[in-house]
Design a protein around this motif. Structure first.
Motif, PDB file in Angstrom:
ATOM      1  N   UNK A 153      55.940  33.199 -23.994  1.00 46.89           N
ATOM      2  CA  UNK A 153      55.521  33.991 -25.161  1.00 46.89           C
ATOM      3  C   UNK A 153      55.010  35.372 -24.740  1.00 46.89           C
ATOM      4  N   UNK A 154      54.383  35.412 -23.562  1.00 46.75           N
ATOM      5  CA  UNK A 154      53.905  36.702 -23.056  1.00 46.75           C
ATOM      6  C   UNK A 154      55.076  37.639 -22.788  1.00 46.75           C
ATOM      7  N   UNK A 155      56.153  37.069 -22.201  1.00 43.42           N
ATOM      8  CA  UNK A 155      57.336  37.894 -21.954  1.00 43.42           C
ATOM      9  C   UNK A 155      57.964  38.364 -23.260  1.00 43.42           C
ATOM     10  N   UNK A 156      58.002  37.476 -24.257  1.00 45.72           N
ATOM     11  CA  UNK A 156      58.481  37.858 -25.586  1.00 45.72           C
ATOM     12  C   UNK A 156      57.703  39.048 -26.124  1.00 45.72           C
ATOM     13  N   UNK A 157      56.385  38.965 -25.975  1.00 45.21           N
ATOM     14  CA  UNK A 157      55.545  40.057 -26.458  1.00 45.21           C
ATOM     15  C   UNK A 157      55.846  41.355 -25.734  1.00 45.21           C
ATOM     16  N   UNK A 158      56.079  41.249 -24.441  1.00 44.56           N
ATOM     17  CA  UNK A 158      56.396  42.450 -23.662  1.00 44.56           C
ATOM     18  C   UNK A 158      57.699  43.068 -24.153  1.00 44.56           C
ATOM     19  N   UNK A 159      58.664  42.208 -24.374  1.00 44.95           N
ATOM     20  CA  UNK A 159      59.958  42.666 -24.865  1.00 44.95           C
ATOM     21  C   UNK A 159      59.817  43.326 -26.231  1.00 44.95           C
ATOM     22  N   UNK A 160      59.077  42.676 -27.116  1.00 45.46           N
ATOM     23  CA  UNK A 160      58.863  43.215 -28.458  1.00 45.46           C
ATOM     24  C   UNK A 160      58.208  44.587 -28.362  1.00 45.46           C
ATOM     25  N   UNK A 161      57.225  44.694 -27.499  1.00 40.90           N
ATOM     26  CA  UNK A 161      56.515  45.961 -27.339  1.00 40.90           C
ATOM     27  C   UNK A 161      57.469  47.068 -26.898  1.00 40.90           C
ATOM     28  N   UNK A 162      58.318  46.740 -25.960  1.00 39.90           N
ATOM     29  CA  UNK A 162      59.305  47.711 -25.484  1.00 39.90           C
ATOM     30  C   UNK A 162      60.206  48.183 -26.620  1.00 39.90           C
ATOM     31  N   UNK A 163      60.677  47.223 -27.421  1.00 37.93           N
ATOM     32  CA  UNK A 163      61.552  47.571 -28.544  1.00 37.93           C
ATOM     33  C   UNK A 163      60.836  48.502 -29.518  1.00 37.93           C
ATOM     34  N   UNK A 164      59.584  48.174 -29.805  1.00 38.15           N
ATOM     35  CA  UNK A 164      58.819  48.992 -30.744  1.00 38.15           C
ATOM     36  C   UNK A 164      58.650  50.419 -30.215  1.00 38.15           C
ATOM     37  N   UNK A 165      58.292  50.535 -28.965  1.00 33.40           N
ATOM     38  CA  UNK A 165      58.093  51.860 -28.375  1.00 33.40           C
ATOM     39  C   UNK A 165      59.379  52.667 -28.427  1.00 33.40           C
ATOM     40  N   UNK A 166      60.486  52.016 -28.082  1.00 34.89           N
ATOM     41  CA  UNK A 166      61.793  52.673 -28.118  1.00 34.89           C
ATOM     42  C   UNK A 166      62.123  53.169 -29.520  1.00 34.89           C
ATOM     43  N   UNK A 167      61.635  52.421 -30.529  1.00 34.83           N
ATOM     44  CA  UNK A 167      61.978  52.753 -31.916  1.00 34.83           C
ATOM     45  C   UNK A 167      60.968  53.698 -32.556  1.00 34.83           C
ATOM     46  N   UNK A 168      60.004  54.142 -31.783  1.00 33.35           N
ATOM     47  CA  UNK A 168      59.008  55.064 -32.311  1.00 33.35           C
ATOM     48  C   UNK A 168      58.004  54.406 -33.232  1.00 33.35           C
ATOM     49  N   UNK A 169      57.707  53.134 -32.983  1.00 34.03           N
ATOM     50  CA  UNK A 169      56.739  52.408 -33.799  1.00 34.03           C
ATOM     51  C   UNK A 169      55.515  52.096 -32.938  1.00 34.03           C
ATOM     52  N   UNK A 170      54.366  52.431 -33.434  1.00 38.46           N
ATOM     53  CA  UNK A 170      53.147  52.177 -32.690  1.00 38.46           C
ATOM     54  C   UNK A 170      52.950  50.666 -32.530  1.00 38.46           C
TER      55      UNK A 170
END
Lengths: 144, 144
Positions: free
Chosen positions: B1-18
């Motif tokens: 789940x921690x890795x999932x969160x890391x991945x999600x965070x990366x996607x958000x940053x890439x998409x310009x979402x805080x």
DNA sequence: ATGACTGCAAAATATTTGCATATTC
DNA sequence: GAATATGCAAATATTTTGCAGTCAT
């Protein structure tokens, strides 16, 4: 309008639906327009001719029509359900600018519907919704 | 789940979402499931980890995600909006018996999207919804 | 007279909005 | 500390339901 009503009545009888005044009016109206009206639009249009009409009856009627394959309800716009005097399978297109919904007839729709997929045993219905800008709105924009 | 969160965070940053805690959790959950959850299902799933979570935030977040192309909302079922951790264009199939929604990937989707029509100037999005019976339900029926 | 249809009012459901508080950079 | 995000509560909108009255055969 009288001929429309006669036609609507015939369709209802063929579909095994008791042709009450309300039902005939609803179907007649649906067949007369390509605007994919909402409940409120149908209600407003028919209220003059049938002052006692209620929305409950409209909901009942349109649900019955859909079950019997007489008309179609569209989820193309989440906030308001739209209705379509169904004939053959087709797609719909919603213009994001003017909000109008257009019928889209594609020849290759049967290809899509016949596609095989691991999770699907049988397909009864297909809805295809496109979203974009219609030609009319694009031209308006150009003229500004 | 921690890795999932890391991945999600990366996607958000890439998409310009805080990438707030709430947003990371929502996206992480969407990416972890193929169930096309409703608001309530997302809410229930995340409530344990984030007890203060509100549905307002979920609505805000999912709307933002859709605008930024991070996820998709489906109108396949009129009564409840469903959400999908979007990746490539695809269709959806709703089983009328079990209510589950499946992803349908069709190779020829680009053909459809590129089709020309008199009313369409440009297409931004396409939603294709199939309705029928899934293989699982058909087999259950057979076993009765 | 019976069963189906209609329509009013109320209930249920889903989503949005206003605003005060909290969080983050 | 300014801007943004969150979350509660209330408002809005839409659809469904219960039920009583009506209509048609």
């Amino acid at each position: 309008m009288i001929t429309n009503n006669e036609n609507a009545k015939t369709v209802l009888l063929k579909s095994g639906i008791k042709p009450t005044a309300q039902r005939i009016s609803v179907l007649s109206f649906l067949l007369s327009t390509k605007s994919h009206p909402t409940i409120d639009e149908i209600f407003s249009a028919l209220k003059k001719a049938i002052p006692t009409l209620s929305k409950t009856t409209l909901y009942n009627t349109l649900k019955l029509f859909e079950e019997k394959g007489v008309s179609l309800s569209l989820n193309i716009d989440y906030h308001k359900r739209r209705y379509d005097g169904f004939s053959k399978p087709h797609f719909h297109f919603l213009c994001k600018k003017c909000g109008r919904v257009f019928d889209i007839l594609l020849k290759d729709i049967s290809k899509i519907i016949n596609s095989r997929h691991v999770n699907i045993a049988s397909i009864e219905t297909f809805h295809g919704y496109f979203y974009g800008i219609c030609r009319n709105c694009k031209e308006e924009r150009r003229n500004i």
